[in-house]
Design a protein around this motif. Structure first.
Motif, PDB file in Angstrom:
ATOM      1  N   LYS A   8      52.633 107.478  54.646  1.00  0.00           N
ATOM      2  CA  LYS A   8      51.487 107.793  55.881  1.00  0.00           C
ATOM      3  C   LYS A   8      51.947 108.937  56.605  1.00  0.00           C
ATOM      4  O   LYS A   8      51.271 109.755  57.231  1.00  0.00           O
ATOM      5  CB  LYS A   8      51.201 106.445  56.880  1.00  0.00           C
ATOM      6  N   THR A   9      53.386 108.957  57.064  1.00  0.00           N
ATOM      7  CA  THR A   9      53.836 109.969  57.854  1.00  0.00           C
ATOM      8  C   THR A   9      54.028 111.426  57.070  1.00  0.00           C
ATOM      9  O   THR A   9      54.188 112.358  57.706  1.00  0.00           O
ATOM     10  CB  THR A   9      55.250 109.403  58.526  1.00  0.00           C
ATOM     11  N   ILE A  10      54.211 111.288  55.834  1.00  0.00           N
ATOM     12  CA  ILE A  10      54.751 112.706  55.099  1.00  0.00           C
ATOM     13  C   ILE A  10      53.240 113.205  55.021  1.00  0.00           C
ATOM     14  O   ILE A  10      52.092 113.032  54.413  1.00  0.00           O
ATOM     15  CB  ILE A  10      54.942 112.364  53.490  1.00  0.00           C
ATOM     16  N   LYS A  11      53.549 114.780  55.733  1.00  0.00           N
ATOM     17  CA  LYS A  11      52.265 115.589  55.674  1.00  0.00           C
ATOM     18  C   LYS A  11      52.225 116.488  54.561  1.00  0.00           C
ATOM     19  O   LYS A  11      52.922 117.600  54.674  1.00  0.00           O
ATOM     20  CB  LYS A  11      52.201 116.351  56.982  1.00  0.00           C
ATOM     21  N   HIS A  12      51.670 116.062  53.458  1.00  0.00           N
ATOM     22  CA  HIS A  12      51.794 116.875  52.090  1.00  0.00           C
ATOM     23  C   HIS A  12      51.166 118.407  52.322  1.00  0.00           C
ATOM     24  O   HIS A  12      51.602 119.227  51.755  1.00  0.00           O
ATOM     25  CB  HIS A  12      51.098 116.102  51.030  1.00  0.00           C
ATOM     26  N   GLU A  13      50.080 118.357  53.032  1.00  0.00           N
ATOM     27  CA  GLU A  13      49.172 119.635  53.128  1.00  0.00           C
ATOM     28  C   GLU A  13      50.641 120.745  54.074  1.00  0.00           C
ATOM     29  O   GLU A  13      50.369 121.819  53.592  1.00  0.00           O
ATOM     30  CB  GLU A  13      48.159 119.490  54.222  1.00  0.00           C
ATOM     31  N   PHE A  14      51.276 120.108  55.004  1.00  0.00           N
ATOM     32  CA  PHE A  14      52.167 120.870  55.821  1.00  0.00           C
ATOM     33  C   PHE A  14      53.203 121.440  54.705  1.00  0.00           C
ATOM     34  O   PHE A  14      53.521 122.506  55.003  1.00  0.00           O
ATOM     35  CB  PHE A  14      52.767 120.027  56.606  1.00  0.00           C
ATOM     36  N   ILE A  15      53.569 120.530  53.698  1.00  0.00           N
ATOM     37  CA  ILE A  15      54.818 120.984  52.981  1.00  0.00           C
ATOM     38  C   ILE A  15      54.195 122.144  51.966  1.00  0.00           C
ATOM     39  O   ILE A  15      54.983 123.188  51.757  1.00  0.00           O
ATOM     40  CB  ILE A  15      55.309 119.820  51.919  1.00  0.00           C
ATOM     41  N   MET A  55      63.835 117.718  56.952  1.00  0.00           N
ATOM     42  CA  MET A  55      62.559 117.149  57.499  1.00  0.00           C
ATOM     43  C   MET A  55      61.327 117.875  56.871  1.00  0.00           C
ATOM     44  O   MET A  55      60.257 117.273  56.744  1.00  0.00           O
ATOM     45  CB  MET A  55      62.614 117.543  58.970  1.00  0.00           C
ATOM     46  N   LEU A  56      61.593 118.966  56.534  1.00  0.00           N
ATOM     47  CA  LEU A  56      60.499 119.804  55.765  1.00  0.00           C
ATOM     48  C   LEU A  56      60.120 118.941  54.448  1.00  0.00           C
ATOM     49  O   LEU A  56      58.801 118.884  54.095  1.00  0.00           O
ATOM     50  CB  LEU A  56      60.653 121.171  55.387  1.00  0.00           C
ATOM     51  N   GLN A  57      60.923 118.730  53.820  1.00  0.00           N
ATOM     52  CA  GLN A  57      60.921 117.830  52.566  1.00  0.00           C
ATOM     53  C   GLN A  57      59.998 116.687  52.801  1.00  0.00           C
ATOM     54  O   GLN A  57      59.287 115.956  51.825  1.00  0.00           O
ATOM     55  CB  GLN A  57      62.170 117.451  51.856  1.00  0.00           C
ATOM     56  N   LEU A  58      60.270 115.921  53.865  1.00  0.00           N
ATOM     57  CA  LEU A  58      59.617 114.886  54.462  1.00  0.00           C
ATOM     58  C   LEU A  58      58.175 114.999  55.133  1.00  0.00           C
ATOM     59  O   LEU A  58      57.835 114.096  55.514  1.00  0.00           O
ATOM     60  CB  LEU A  58      60.570 113.951  55.244  1.00  0.00           C
ATOM     61  N   GLY A  59      58.049 116.305  55.041  1.00  0.00           N
ATOM     62  CA  GLY A  59      56.700 116.476  55.811  1.00  0.00           C
ATOM     63  C   GLY A  59      56.558 116.309  57.271  1.00  0.00           C
ATOM     64  O   GLY A  59      55.344 115.976  57.756  1.00  0.00           O
ATOM     65  N   MET A  60      57.763 116.259  58.178  1.00  0.00           N
ATOM     66  CA  MET A  60      57.646 115.960  59.327  1.00  0.00           C
ATOM     67  C   MET A  60      57.101 116.951  60.151  1.00  0.00           C
ATOM     68  O   MET A  60      57.910 117.555  61.182  1.00  0.00           O
ATOM     69  CB  MET A  60      59.178 115.685  59.970  1.00  0.00           C
TER      70      MET A  60
END
Ligand code: SF4
Ligand code: SF4
Length: 135
Positions: A8-15, A55-60
């Motif tokens: 839920k917390t991983i923002k795939h669009e951001f990645i 943190m980018l890999q985790l979409g934070m």
């Protein structure tokens, strides 16, 4: 404070947007820390480049957007030439800044600068600062 990571917390669009804007495969990073060791600005960074990559890999997205690290980055490319995985981290930092600026968030408000700052700083520094830090 522990940070909870879940699907839920991983923002795939951001990645995806960071990857597209930077042209870099952020998942090639294995957190060796060479970038932060070489970075001339790391002493000023609250989150070191290695951690930003994780943190980018985790979409934070939220935590990265709150951080000053991308703005402290001087775009010197020292990290990029030293990364053993061939990641151009300077471009990743640029992508982080661009995504924040696209939300119409200015990191510097030109009208709020003191008159003596405008008088004393070289014009080229002011212009490059505005280009980097205003949307
Ligand atoms: S030097 Fe490259 S692989 Fe190592 S932590 Fe930095 S970005 Fe990741
Ligand atoms: S480009 Fe930014 S993160 Fe990379 S070494 Fe230079 S200041 Fe540090």
């Amino acid at each position: 404070m522990a940070i909870e990571i879940s699907e839920k917390t991983i923002k795939h669009e951001f990645i995806e947007r960071i990857s597209q804007l930077s042209g870099q495969d952020i998942f090639k990073c294995f957190q060796c820390g060479t970038c932060g060791g070489a970075c001339p600005m790391s002493g000023e960074m609250e989150i070191l480049p290695r951690r930003i990559m994780r943190m980018l890999q985790l979409g934070m997205e939220d935590r990265i957007s709150e951080s000053e690290t991308g703005w402290v980055c001087a775009s010197c490319h020292t990290c990029s030439v030293n990364c053993p995985r061939g990641i151009d981290l300077a471009r990743v930092m640029e992508a982080v800044r661009l995504l924040i600026l696209r939300k119409n968030i200015n990191k510097v408000e030109p009208s709020g600068l003191p008159a003596e700052t405008i008088r004393d700083l070289p014009q080229i520094a002011l212009v490059s600062g505005f280009r980097k830090m205003t949307s």
